[in-house]
Scaffold this motif. Structure first.
Motif, PDB file in Angstrom:
ATOM      1  N   GLN B 270      35.604  89.184   4.400  1.00  0.00           N
ATOM      2  CA  GLN B 270      35.832  89.677   5.756  1.00  0.00           C
ATOM      3  C   GLN B 270      36.730  88.737   6.533  1.00  0.00           C
ATOM      4  OE1 GLN B 270      32.043  90.345   7.561  1.00  0.00           O
ATOM      5  NE2 GLN B 270      31.754  92.260   6.448  1.00  0.00           N
ATOM      6  N   ALA B 271      36.442  87.456   6.389  1.00  0.00           N
ATOM      7  CA  ALA B 271      37.246  86.469   7.116  1.00  0.00           C
ATOM      8  C   ALA B 271      38.695  86.548   6.684  1.00  0.00           C
ATOM      9  CB  ALA B 271      36.688  85.078   6.866  1.00  0.00           C
ATOM     10  N   ALA B 272      38.872  86.647   5.374  1.00  0.00           N
ATOM     11  CA  ALA B 272      40.238  86.667   4.871  1.00  0.00           C
ATOM     12  C   ALA B 272      40.947  87.951   5.270  1.00  0.00           C
ATOM     13  CB  ALA B 272      40.226  86.522   3.353  1.00  0.00           C
ATOM     14  N   THR B 273      40.257  89.093   5.162  1.00  0.00           N
ATOM     15  CA  THR B 273      40.917  90.351   5.525  1.00  0.00           C
ATOM     16  C   THR B 273      41.155  90.401   7.026  1.00  0.00           C
ATOM     17  OG1 THR B 273      38.747  91.367   5.463  1.00  0.00           O
ATOM     18  CG2 THR B 273      40.207  91.818   3.612  1.00  0.00           C
ATOM     19  N   GLU B 274      40.241  89.790   7.783  1.00  0.00           N
ATOM     20  CA  GLU B 274      40.425  89.738   9.230  1.00  0.00           C
ATOM     21  C   GLU B 274      41.750  89.050   9.563  1.00  0.00           C
ATOM     22  OE1 GLU B 274      38.834  91.152  11.480  1.00  0.00           O
ATOM     23  OE2 GLU B 274      39.488  90.156  13.322  1.00  0.00           O
ATOM     24  N   THR B 275      42.001  87.961   8.862  1.00  0.00           N
ATOM     25  CA  THR B 275      43.247  87.234   9.096  1.00  0.00           C
ATOM     26  C   THR B 275      44.441  88.120   8.792  1.00  0.00           C
ATOM     27  OG1 THR B 275      42.071  85.308   8.300  1.00  0.00           O
ATOM     28  CG2 THR B 275      44.445  85.090   8.592  1.00  0.00           C
TER      29      THR B 275
END
Lengths: 282, 405
Positions: B270-275
């Motif tokens: 999630q963190a990575a896709t959020e970025t």
């Protein structure tokens, strides 16, 4: 058989700007029976254009009433007026107002695109063709205005005015931009339409053209000053005379003079015979 | 009125000025093209990130040392020394849902083979690390539990090492040196490609964590503990149990915060896709500005068109068109213009996305939805920017309009 098509009572039209109010029409009473061919004359500023706009439902009277075909149209909404312009009235303009780069057929079809009940394309095509046949231009239906002469353009414009089968044809200086001969041809078309029962009102400042009407109304300062019935000249006859004159070979620069001579005496004769004022309003 | 005539009339009007139509549509073409390109590249990046997160392994829980950082994500971490090897073993042995746990320690070292050397990352891991990461072997074998127990001097190398150090030759059985320490290569990892953070994942040497802790890194604490849970359904329970276990082992009082962070693979993802999502939104909004500017061009040209065609409008009104018919005509004209631009923009967008993807090597993805959205947005731009000129046309007075030269 004749019945009232137009009934104006005390029609005024006042244009207001911030500073001044201009009374273009100051109380017009006028009735026109179905089947008349009426000329409206007057100097510029006499209110004839304003009267034309009111008659054509492009404008509404400030006061007074206007009955068209028995219906009071002086207080209709914009959309209802548009419907009347589409269904009941046909317009012919001095400068033709054809759409450029658009074929005669499509120009004629234009009013049919705005009928209250949409017509089928087949019906639209058929009626445009019929209207062009009436003005004798069926073979020119694919020509654009630039490819047509002035007289032909005005006949296309007449076809466009006829295509919705209106009861009233309003022509504003229909011959104003045409030379005398093509003007006569256009008048001939108008007279033949009138013979078939179409009521025609035309604004003109040429007394010559007014002689083709069965009735002439003269406006001055927003009031009807004269209203007389005459026996109309036939444009077809004048055209015939013209062709006889044409047989005499004239140098091109004298053509114009010849035309005036040809039309002049005929007009003069009819005027002395029949031009008696039957009704004058001051 | 006859509705089927409206697009015909609009098309005819646009045909009359082909150059003007093209230039106006160009504004929309570039705008829509830019949006499609940016969204395509953004979605491609996001897709790639998701793929990589999945490649991280199945049902993986990561335990980082230190408290949860601001923003909820701690990927690198490893600064605090709170996780021990014993913690990892306890997680594996005491929590039934946990299948495998590998205490990880990373060091960056120069590796020497013959007269060649290469600067790379050396990972200390347990024998089941490859199972956790779902990382197959290309050749040879992974080191065993036994190797771990006796801190054997063995190594499994990634594809980059094979290429750089062995120049593509078979490295199995060869000996490489790290700080003078000889390691025997016993296996080669299958190539994996780029990681989330953009580093080449194949540039790696994996050794038993015991070897790494004792002889290479000089550290005593794990930077991460990679934990594999039995199945997806047990992830939550496993997370809670790991937290409880570690709190107990670290003797934390109830009021004390965790000195470690437990995250699932989804949270990392999630963190990575959020970025990447933020990047996409940013790029797309810049592209949307060009679409907006294109819309202003449409408005400008439609205003010119209304002025030029005042007499035509007057004529249409005089033969029975209502204000709303004229409004519809000019609106449709603007929409047709924008739709032409939208279609051109899709073509431009596809082309440029392909070009960028091919030359820059970025992943690109087009979705049908993006095109549908692009076309509907361009139609909406037409409606929005066409409305004012059309409204101006519709409220013309036929008498005035007819008289205009």
């Amino acid at each position: 058989m004749s019945h009232r098509l137009i009934e104006l009572q005390g029609v005024t039209r006042v244009y207001r700007t911030e500073a001044i109010a201009v009374e273009a029409l100051r109380g017009i009473d006028l009735s026109v029976d179905a089947g008349e061919l009426m000329a409206i004359m007057g100097a510029s500023g006499s209110g004839k254009s304003t009267l034309m706009n009111v008659l054509g439902c492009l404008d509404r009277p400030t006061t007074g009433s206007y009955h068209l075909g028995g219906r009071d149209v002086s207080a209709l909404s914009k959309d209802e007026l548009a419907r009347i312009r589409n269904q009941t009235v046909g317009f012919v303009f001095q400068n033709f107002n054809l759409l450029p780069r658009t074929s005669a057929r499509e120009n004629v079809e234009l009013p049919l695109l705005y009928t209250p009940e949409p017509l089928s394309w087949r019906e639209i095509r058929a009626r445009a063709r019929e209207a062009l046949e009436i003005v004798g231009l069926a073979d020119r239906s694919h020509h654009t205005p630039a490819e047509l002469s002035g007289g032909q353009q005005q006949r296309v414009a007449i076809a466009r005015a006829l295509v919705t089968r209106p009861r009233l044809l309003l022509a504003d200086e229909p011959t104003g931009n045409l030379d005398s001969r093509t003007g006569l041809e256009v008048m001939d078309v108008i007279q033949r339409l009138n013979d078939d029962g179409l009521t025609v009102l035309m604004v003109t400042h040429e007394p010559d053209i007014a002689t083709f009407a069965s009735r002439t109304v003269v406006l001055r300062d927003g009031l009807v000053r004269a209203d007389r019935r005459t026996r109309p000249r036939r444009a077809a006859h004048v055209l015939q005379d013209w062709q006889e004159d044409d047989d005499v070979v004239l140098p091109p620069e004298l053509d114009e003079i010849g035309a005036a001579d040809g039309a002049g005496p005929a007009a003069g004769v009819e005027r002395t015979d029949e031009a008696e004022p039957t009704e004058v309003r001051a | 009125m006859k509705w089927s005539a409206v697009p015909l009339v609009a098309g005819r009007a646009l045909q009359r000025h082909p150059m003007r139509t093209f230039l106006t549509a160009l504004g929309i073409i570039i705008g829509v093209g830019a949006v499609i390109t940016m969204v395509g590249l953004g979605q491609g990046a996001r897709h790639e990130v998701e793929e990589q997160v999945n490649r991280l392994g199945q049902n993986v829980v990561l335990v980082f040392p230190g408290a949860r950082q601001l923003g909820g994500v701690s990927i690198g971490g490893g600064q605090a020394n709170t996780l021990t090897i014993e913690d990892a073993l306890a997680i594996r042995d005491e929590i039934p849902e946990v299948v495998a746990a590998s205490p990880e320690v990373r060091s960056q070292r120069v590796v020497v083979y013959g007269n060649r050397n290469w600067f790379t990352r050396i990972y200390g891991q347990s024998a089941d690390y490859l199972q956790i990461r779902q990382w197959p072997m290309e050749s040879g074998a992974m080191f065993t539990e036994e190797d771990v127990d006796r801190a054997a001097l063995v190594a499994v190398v990634g594809q980059t090492i094979v290429d750089e150090l062995f120049e593509g030759a078979d490295p199995i059985g060869e000996s490489i040196r790290v700080r003078g320490l000889p390691l025997t290569v016993i296996g080669v990892l299958a190539p994996k490609g780029m990681s989330l953070m953009g580093s080449v994942q194949d540039d790696i040497i994996v050794v038993p964590y015991t070897t790494a802790f004792q002889r290479i890194s000089g550290r005593s604490h794990a930077m991460v503990i990679n934990v594999q849970v039995y199945d997806q359904a047990s992830m939550g329970i496993a997370q809670d149990k790991i937290t409880d276990l570690l709190r107990e082992r670290h003797r934390l009082a109830p009021h004390q915060e965790n000195d470690f962070t437990v995250q699932t693979q989804e949270e990392v993802a999630q963190a990575a896709t959020e970025t990447s999502r933020i990047m996409t939104v940013l790029l797309a909004s810049i592209a949307a500005i060009s679409l907006f500017v294109g819309g202003i061009g449409i408005m400008n040209v439609m205003l010119v068109s209304v002025t030029e065609r005042t007499r035509e409008i007057g004529l249409r009104l005089s033969v029975g068109a209502r204000g709303r018919d004229v409004l519809a005509q000019f609106l449709i004209e603007a929409v047709v213009l924008c739709l032409l631009g939208g279609i051109g923009g899709i073509l431009l967008g596809l082309t440029s996305t392909n070009l960028i993807a091919a030359y820059a090597g970025w992943p690109a993805l087009f979705s049908r939805e993006a095109m549908v959205v692009a076309v509907s947005v361009s139609a909406a731009v037409g409606l929005f920017f066409g409305f004012y000129p059309a409204w101006k046309a519709a409220r013309l007075d036929p008498i005035v309009a007819l008289r205009r030269e």
